[in-house]
Design an enzyme around this catalytic site. Structure first.
Site, PDB file in Angstrom:
ATOM      1  N   CYS A 112       7.134  19.301 -20.646  1.00  0.00           N
ATOM      2  CA  CYS A 112       6.858  20.662 -21.123  1.00  0.00           C
ATOM      3  C   CYS A 112       5.405  20.888 -21.514  1.00  0.00           C
ATOM      4  CB  CYS A 112       7.759  20.994 -22.317  1.00  0.00           C
ATOM      5  SG  CYS A 112       7.665  19.811 -23.667  1.00  0.00           S
ATOM      6  N   SER A 120      32.016  17.239 -26.026  1.00  0.00           N
ATOM      7  CA  SER A 120      32.163  18.676 -25.779  1.00  0.00           C
ATOM      8  C   SER A 120      33.191  18.986 -24.700  1.00  0.00           C
ATOM      9  CB  SER A 120      30.816  19.259 -25.336  1.00  0.00           C
ATOM     10  OG  SER A 120      29.857  19.094 -26.347  1.00  0.00           O
ATOM     11  N   HIS A 159       3.799  25.628 -26.731  1.00  0.00           N
ATOM     12  CA  HIS A 159       2.852  24.531 -26.854  1.00  0.00           C
ATOM     13  C   HIS A 159       1.452  25.044 -26.546  1.00  0.00           C
ATOM     14  CE1 HIS A 159       6.222  22.008 -27.353  1.00  0.00           C
ATOM     15  NE2 HIS A 159       6.208  21.300 -26.246  1.00  0.00           N
ATOM     16  N   LYS A 172       2.992  10.496 -20.923  1.00  0.00           N
ATOM     17  CA  LYS A 172       3.381  11.478 -19.908  1.00  0.00           C
ATOM     18  C   LYS A 172       2.232  12.417 -19.567  1.00  0.00           C
ATOM     19  CE  LYS A 172       8.034  11.775 -21.809  1.00  0.00           C
ATOM     20  NZ  LYS A 172       8.830  12.665 -22.670  1.00  0.00           N
TER      21      LYS A 172
END
Lengths: 346, 346, 346, 346
Positions: free
Chosen positions: A146, A40, A239, A202
């Site tokens: 998250c 990029s 979530h 996690k």
């Protein structure tokens, strides 16, 4: 207050896009640099994300023509937000810290470094003291995964008021959690995948560090056990996590709900720009929270809790929902940086 | 063996349709009567289900022109399969039993009647002895709720080999479980609903009766506790359940898996027509079972288990999947009737 | 009839998997070779497709332990089915044809070669004569794109009975049409993508060759124009196409429907194993066809038509549905091979 | 400018909820009355919509405690927005008009009354003159069906610049278009339904009145023909329509796009509060518009066009997307009322 110049590492990915969106017109920060992979580098941002910009609002004007750079530690800014893939994030973040940048990262690589705080601004602001122990000129701050970000916020008042002995988590995670292109549609269309690589590990360890105590030798993990089942479901963002908890002390359902509903952290006291008014919103309807209806509470920064009730095996059970790419990723990192700024660390 | 004439009560609903499909060309049973509400009575079946037939294969030829009757106990058959809505099933089933019919029901109304077996043919065939205690000329047999049917089959070998102290269930349930029209698409499209009315109560008590012991005074519930979180997800057919269990005795992961994989019940020994070769299929891939891939194992009558692993809080965790309208409803009832036929009860 | 030994090129992909499924126990063909990219070569098939087998039934027993080979023209078989990606299919298929193999391909590369028939067994069996003009020892036969396969079958009786002046197509295509991993879930979850690269071009030209006449110099395209709009929708399998047609001669709705409903092709006359009893099923319900309900008609080999009605702008409009990986891909190729076998070409 | 007191008829339904959301803090209107069926009458609004509020943001504060009334023409307001089901809307709206209220309705009942304008504020503001011919004290204004609202806006500049001879429409419509509970999830989950009752008829006639000329005897329909195919797809909000058009005069692709991109109507000139800056946004990417990405352009009031290209059968083809409950329903009605207010009609 003078604005701090910031950059975004991994600016073209799903979390990077959220950073760019959330930092538009930010009162503390001024985005002066966007960095991504060599593929990029050199392109205007709009071109670098062509066909890959996945937020429903268009690319913010300020970022469209900014030229994307590579991830070398020679950016014109003081702080970098980290949204790099974990396959490359580790050494890049280290290099930036060594070069004197603050690194506020969403990547997992340094979460368990001894002197790196695993931050959730409402939960453990005192962990920022760890920064003093970091040997590099710049400092690294991470935020958690998250999925457990919202859950950990709900556990904080429970731990403080009643103590925790055990927590059982069962997640139903959105597809955006896997980034782009991420989950093939043939895998998840009308389906459930009861597995997300590395996620349960996690979920079972990160909250213990976030909720841990700052001791002489670093963070002492919170002393309870977590078991998790992580699932992918055909939801775009958000979530949802079912939680069962075993407490140390007795509590009534009302006390339990009150502890969560009344919880406020330092971001609320400091009225930080990204802080939701209430970190935890407790709803009484029988069928909430739902991603469709509750995801954007507090501009995506609040965690919604519902269905608080007794658990026949443990003590209580409830359901939480939080936005995985805002509260659970970019928004959490921005809030961490706001806290650092408000405390004069940057 | 002479075929038994059977009828289907509630023949036009989602479970009724499955009965009609599963009974096509059945070696033991001959469908001679279809019954439903007064609204449908008098119409040919194809007309009564116009716009409501929701199975991907067309209406079986044998049923298309059969004239639907009302649910009065004057049908020309010996046994009726019950697929009525629970708002009306109770007294209708009682009336049929009093009139001398065998009632093999999927409805919840009589599940906890003292002398009515709550059957899962592989798990508790000995409960059929309860029929002797029923005072009516005909007899009522029920099967359990769709969600815990497959789960209970997996718990059976665990209870027998290792004993159970506690079970935590997290379900992700298909929309077909709510019947038709059931869940509005605006509620579940790209969403999760963390609530299904009455479902958690059923999940926490029904397995205890199914796994209970036949005693002098009826069934003594199995002596362990269950906690459940029930969720609706945008999947068409197939209930996925994450399970964590606490055992009485120690076991290795291998012993645990072996107990389930080797389990066979009386339907397997008797080679009943609807019995899957193996009631429980244990898979080793990290990301199975999945509704898309595993739902039709054993023609929808097998339960697939995957992700068997240790649980940091309890002892083991795993994932189960079974077909909610076949194994969890119509297929289970047909298997129960086959068992009764094979034992000479009908 | 002695079975012909066949191989599958591209055996690990989505279409390759369908070939393997459809060829299980086939009365004409015996699968002796599976071939794929070098990455898969040397592995047992079950290992080569680990995590990539996407059909709801498990891998057929016969194929599980077969060792996958590379796509070199030294396979032990007489005919190869082609399911390779178009980026590599062209020269590989040519090499097989030169080495003497029959190549019955689903790939697009040779569809417009002058001497290669673009076959739909019900529509243009006479195009097989083109094989005589191929100079290679082996011969190549192709089938058309998945989207227009079913549409073209419905156009055949219309062209024959009434003549066609123009056809407007609007497709709503399933995600499996893009192969695996194919469409990212973040792109299609609860969304519509009004574009599929290269698809409209194929839809506007391929039917003209399929419906064309075999002339001295090859196929003369059918003399009408097609316009198409191609869309991706969140459906797993099954391409639905809305069609408006302008006829050369007048017809009533009844004549129009009758022409389609009564159509039979040579596969039906020869009772080929994969031929559906009726190639086109015309339904009268107002809301059919639907992928959920009609996809598997004729074991996935029939095309379902519904909503035949007058069109205010053109003459008639209707909706078609066919299975994109069976009728539209692997099944069509198998049927072509069956026709060749029945005619003694192989 | 003094605010006008307004009421919402049918305030509890899907479109009614959008009215309540869009009217929050409106500069011209003050919501003083909410009305719905007798079932809801007498309840606070939050209670009347309990379990039925389906917008992702919560119920606006101003409306929560307002007591819902029945739909009798004795409300304390000057204008009512109509969001009633068409099974009851006709006589209720007439009664309100006779009692002197302005009725700005989204219901279909009066759309083809001779003296009632079928309004799209950008397209036919001059049709408001029809109000002078209405004999009742109050006046009725309607807006068109959700599907063709956006399409008609794109046809306006084409009709003006190039003339139209024929239009072919192919819609892929969101589930919210059917209201709540609306489409059962078992019908649309992973499926396409190629039929929406009454929709094609509306799509083929309504644009002709909207685009018609105001003559002595009322509206003279625009002189071209439309054919439509209407489909339901599993998308939550946003109707995507593929369009093919035949023009009277030649145009280049660039002229065609420019006509749409530069189009502005009276709402833009008057800078009405709900008017999007540009009514039509023409995008150049190959795969746009998409509901996920483009739906909220202009706060849901803009129509996005993409894929403009030549059509082999007609002249041009393109894709449009607009928000069915904002631009296609409540937002369109609010904009109509703003136009009336700005013109001093109310």
């Amino acid at each position: 207050m003078e604005k701090t110049k910031v950059g975004v590492l991994g600016a073209t990915g799903a979390v990077g896009q959220r950073f760019i969106q959330l930092l538009e017109g930010h009162p503390y920060f001024d985005v002066t640099e966007l960095a991504a992979s060599e593929r990029s580098a050199g392109k205007p941002y709009r071109e670098a994300v062509e066909g890959r910009w996945k937020l429903s609002a268009d690319i913010p004007e300020y970022a469209r023509e900014m030229v994307v750079k590579g991830c070398k530690a020679d950016l014109d800014c003081e702080l970098v937000f980290g949204a790099l893939d974990s396959s490359v994030a580790g050494p890049i973040e280290t290099a930036f810290a060594e070069a004197g940048y603050f690194v506020v990262s969403n990547s997992k690589n340094h979460r368990f470094d001894e002197d790196v705080p695993l931050m959730s601004a409402e939960v453990n602001p005192e962990h920022l003291k760890l920064l003093e122990r970091q040997k590099t000129r710049g400092k690294i701050v991470t935020n958690s995964n998250c999925t457990i970000m919202g859950v950990t916020i709900t556990l904080k008042p429970l731990l403080d008021k009643f103590g925790l002995e055990g927590v059982m988590l069962f997640s139903m995670q959105a597809i955006s959690g896997a980034g782009y292109p991420g989950v093939p549609s043939m895998d998840i269309q009308g389906n459930v995948i009861p597995f997300i690589g590395g996620e349960e590990e996690k979920c079972e360890i990160e909250p213990l560090k976030v909720l841990g105590k700052l001791g002489e030798k670093g963070i002492e993990n919170a002393p309870f056990k977590i078991s998790s089942h992580c699932n992918r479901v055909p939801v775009y963002d958000g979530h949802t996590v079912c939680v069962s908890v075993k407490l140390k002390e007795k509590a009534s359902v009302e006390e339990f709900k009150k502890a969560m509903a009344e919880f406020k952290g330092e971001p609320q006291k400091l009225k930080l720009p990204s802080a939701p008014e209430r970190p935890i919103i407790v709803r009484e309807e029988p069928d909430r929270p739902q991603p469709r209806l509750d995801l954007m509470e507090g501009k995506g920064m609040a965690t919604t809790v519902g269905r608080v009730r007794e658990d026949p095996l443990m003590d209580f059970k409830y359901v939480t929902l939080s936005h995985n790419t805002i509260r659970g990723a970019a928004g959490a990192a921005v809030l961490n940086a706001e806290l650092m700024k408000a405390r004069g660390l940057i």
